[in-house]
Design an enzyme around this catalytic site. Structure first.
Site, mmCIF file in Angstrom:
data_model
loop_
_atom_site.group_PDB
_atom_site.id
_atom_site.type_symbol
_atom_site.label_atom_id
_atom_site.label_comp_id
_atom_site.label_asym_id
_atom_site.label_seq_id
_atom_site.Cartn_x
_atom_site.Cartn_y
_atom_site.Cartn_z
ATOM 1 N N LYS A 27 0.844 -1.206 0.000
ATOM 2 C CA LYS A 27 0.000 0.000 0.000
ATOM 3 C C LYS A 27 0.879 1.256 0.000
ATOM 4 O O LYS A 27 0.619 2.213 -0.732
ATOM 5 C CB LYS A 27 -0.946 -0.031 1.213
ATOM 6 C CG LYS A 27 -2.044 -1.094 1.050
ATOM 7 C CD LYS A 27 -2.774 -1.468 2.328
ATOM 8 C CE LYS A 27 -3.666 -2.688 2.039
ATOM 9 N NZ LYS A 27 -4.339 -3.240 3.205
ATOM 10 N N GLN A 53 -4.392 -1.892 9.476
ATOM 11 C CA GLN A 53 -4.245 -3.199 8.817
ATOM 12 C C GLN A 53 -4.911 -4.297 9.639
ATOM 13 O O GLN A 53 -4.674 -4.432 10.828
ATOM 14 C CB GLN A 53 -2.749 -3.514 8.591
ATOM 15 C CG GLN A 53 -2.506 -4.797 7.817
ATOM 16 C CD GLN A 53 -3.109 -4.784 6.403
ATOM 17 O OE1 GLN A 53 -2.978 -3.816 5.664
ATOM 18 N NE2 GLN A 53 -3.777 -5.875 6.034
ATOM 19 N N ASP A 92 -10.759 3.176 3.918
ATOM 20 C CA ASP A 92 -10.756 1.719 3.738
ATOM 21 C C ASP A 92 -12.169 1.152 3.940
ATOM 22 O O ASP A 92 -12.395 -0.042 3.792
ATOM 23 C CB ASP A 92 -9.776 1.107 4.757
ATOM 24 C CG ASP A 92 -9.300 -0.281 4.362
ATOM 25 O OD1 ASP A 92 -9.329 -0.592 3.157
ATOM 26 O OD2 ASP A 92 -8.899 -1.053 5.248
#
Ligand code: NAP
Length: 280
Positions: free
Chosen positions: A53, A97, A120
């Site tokens: 990322k 994450q 996200d």
């Protein structure tokens, strides 16, 4: 007849050029699009995903800030970090994450991410807004799948869509996004009975099970659209794709289908957040 290959790798790469140009203009106007990544612990797969990322950010000229916390971090400590990033005007997107170590209340931490930085698409509020068809950043893998399907002008409306998997980041938001596109949606999960017969009726199938080649080729209806979100070390997905081009009307390859769209959507949504902040 050979099925249409839905090329996520190409779409993501084309999209990166466009994102890079927009990032350049923003930087010229004094706004540096920035994604903060939070990694808790040292799970090798998570480390790799965060690195990928951050590398993508670098490729498009975006800034990324890496927050790395020890594996013994508590929920309270993680929430404190999220708050710092929420209050930092220079941060446009926050990526926590997944998965975090067991002692952490992951849902509580996700929900602490400010809605305008939830690029996200992991907060309950973001999910609710998306499900209601309101403005929201979608969960990146399903949102990337919708972008990929639509880039080929495939009409989802009225299709019998079957999503196999109901995880908060994939199956559930996928089902809602397909419903919002006017598909008739069935969600299958580990307690579903007669899964094979349900899949056999699907015009569009999304495999998001996490078991290599769980969905068999002979369960797939002729001319259906086959989306495989799975990815396993043996370089296969959740669907047995061998010979699928002779059965389906369109399919995503593994690798090179859904995977590249996930990170690209994260970066795109970070850019969108930075663009919004420029207007405020
Ligand atoms: P997950 O959290 O483990 O969820 C798996 C889902 O599959 C659950 O809803 C589970 O049902 C269901 N399931 C498990 N066994 C089943 C069975 N025998 N029959 C029917 N359903 C079953 O996984 P995930 O995070 O959603 O990921 C799914 C797949 O997508 C994985 O292969 C993962 O690697 C991949 N993935 C790819 C990306 C990408 O960027 N390409 C991103 C995320 C995930 P229950 O709810 O009943 O337990």
């Amino acid at each position: 007849m050979n099925a249409l290959l839905l090329d996520g790798k190409k779409l993501a790469s084309d999209s990166e050029i466009d994102i890079k140009n927009q990032v350049e203009s923003l930087v010229k106007s004094g706004i540096y699009p920035t994604l903060a990544t939070i990694l808790v612990g040292s799970d090798p797969a998570s480390e790799t995903y965060v690195k990928m990322k951050r590398n993508t950010c670098a490729r498009v000229g975006m800034k990324s800030i890496a927050v790395e916390l020890s594996g013994s971090t508590t929920t309270e400590e993680l929430i404190k970090q999220i708050d710092i990033l929420n209050n930092d005007r220079n941060v446009h997107g926050i990526l926590l994450q997944h998965p975090v170590p067991d002692q952490i209340d992951e849902r509580a931490c996700f929900n602490k991410i400010a809605i305008n930085k939830d690029v996200d698409g992991v907060t309950c509020l973001g999910f609710g807004n998306m499900a209601m068809g309101l403005d929201a950043y979608g969960s990146c893998t399903p949102a990337g799948i919708i972008r990929l399907i639509e880039s080929y002008n495939i009409d989802i409306e009225g299709l019998n869509a079957v999503v196999v998997g109901r995880s908060p980041i994939l199956g559930k938001p996928m089902a809602m996004m397909l419903l919002n596109k006017n598909a008739t949606v069935t969600i299958c999960h580990s307690r579903t009975k007669n899964i094979e017969s349900i899949i056999k009726n699907a015009d569009l199938i999304v495999g998001a099970v996490g078991i290599p080649k769980f969905i068999k080729k002979n369960w797939i209806k002729e001319n259906s659209i086959v989306i495989d979100a799975g990815y396993h070390p043996e370089k296969c997905g959740d669907i047995d794709l061998e010979g699928i081009e002779k059965i389906a009307s369109a399919f995503t390859p593994v690798p090179g289908g859904v995977g590249p769209m996930t990170i690209n959507t994260l970066i795109l949504q970070t850019l969108q957040s930075a663009l919004k902040s420029a207007k405020d």
